[in-house]
Write a protein that holds these residues in place. Structure first.
Motif, PDB file in Angstrom:
ATOM      1  N   ILE A 111     -21.260  36.649  -8.803  1.00  0.00           N
ATOM      2  CA  ILE A 111     -22.073  36.650  -7.537  1.00  0.00           C
ATOM      3  C   ILE A 111     -22.129  35.367  -7.134  1.00  0.00           C
ATOM      4  CG2 ILE A 111     -24.561  36.699  -6.644  1.00  0.00           C
ATOM      5  CD1 ILE A 111     -25.214  39.105  -8.397  1.00  0.00           C
ATOM      6  N   GLU A 112     -21.758  35.109  -5.870  1.00  0.00           N
ATOM      7  CA  GLU A 112     -21.618  33.929  -5.450  1.00  0.00           C
ATOM      8  C   GLU A 112     -22.614  33.869  -3.886  1.00  0.00           C
ATOM      9  OE1 GLU A 112     -17.651  32.442  -4.052  1.00  0.00           O
ATOM     10  OE2 GLU A 112     -17.071  34.403  -4.329  1.00  0.00           O
ATOM     11  N   ILE A 113     -23.142  32.772  -3.873  1.00  0.00           N
ATOM     12  CA  ILE A 113     -23.951  32.566  -2.598  1.00  0.00           C
ATOM     13  C   ILE A 113     -23.109  31.868  -1.624  1.00  0.00           C
ATOM     14  CG2 ILE A 113     -25.873  31.152  -1.700  1.00  0.00           C
ATOM     15  CD1 ILE A 113     -27.327  32.887  -3.799  1.00  0.00           C
ATOM     16  N   VAL A 114     -22.843  32.442  -0.445  1.00  0.00           N
ATOM     17  CA  VAL A 114     -22.110  32.052   0.576  1.00  0.00           C
ATOM     18  C   VAL A 114     -22.936  31.197   1.567  1.00  0.00           C
ATOM     19  CG1 VAL A 114     -20.396  32.402   2.197  1.00  0.00           C
ATOM     20  CG2 VAL A 114     -20.026  33.775   0.359  1.00  0.00           C
ATOM     21  N   ARG A 115     -22.727  29.817   1.602  1.00  0.00           N
ATOM     22  CA  ARG A 115     -23.553  28.891   2.240  1.00  0.00           C
ATOM     23  C   ARG A 115     -23.719  29.433   3.813  1.00  0.00           C
ATOM     24  NH1 ARG A 115     -26.216  24.639   0.393  1.00  0.00           N
ATOM     25  NH2 ARG A 115     -25.845  23.877  -1.517  1.00  0.00           N
TER      26      ARG A 115
END
Length: 126
Positions: A111-115
């Protein structure tokens, strides 16, 4: 999509009871939790890239957790917290009694937070 029934298995799958598995092993997590709900929203996204905007996540959370009266800024903070390494999903969810790691078998973040955009679930076919 195509008409074929055989769906390619992916790294993360969900069974009829709503249990998630990672690489075929059950992910132990409580369905009452915010991080479960967020994980479910990410998993269920029709977007092929797996990216779901904060707006969309918050909309769905407000729908599904209407008992929690929070403004959008508070919800956004809750989403970030639920996906951080030290609280929420990666602190409490486990596979075979080991903490669920935030990575795919190929070493990408699961899971990545895409700014500025939202959150992506990297769920590659196996």
């Amino acid at each position: 999509g195509g008409g074929s029934k055989a769906k390619k298995a992916r790294l993360v799958e969900k069974d009829a009871q709503g249990n998630f598995s990672y690489d075929g092993k059950i992910i132990a997590m409580s369905k009452e939790t915010l991080y479960y709900t967020i994980f479910d929203i990410l998993f269920s996204s029709p977007d092929q890239s797996g990216l779901v905007s904060y707006e969309e996540i918050i909309e769905k959370l407000i729908e599904q957790r209407s008992h929690e009266s929070k403004n959008r800024a508070a919800w956004k903070k809750s989403v970030s917290n639920a996906l951080s390494e030290h609280q929420g999903l990666f602190a409490f969810a486990s596979v075979n009694d080991k903490r669920l790691k935030n990575q795919t078998l190929g070493g990408q973040p699961l899971i990545e937070i895409v700014r500025g955009k939202g959150v992506r679930l990297n769920n590659p076919p196996m």
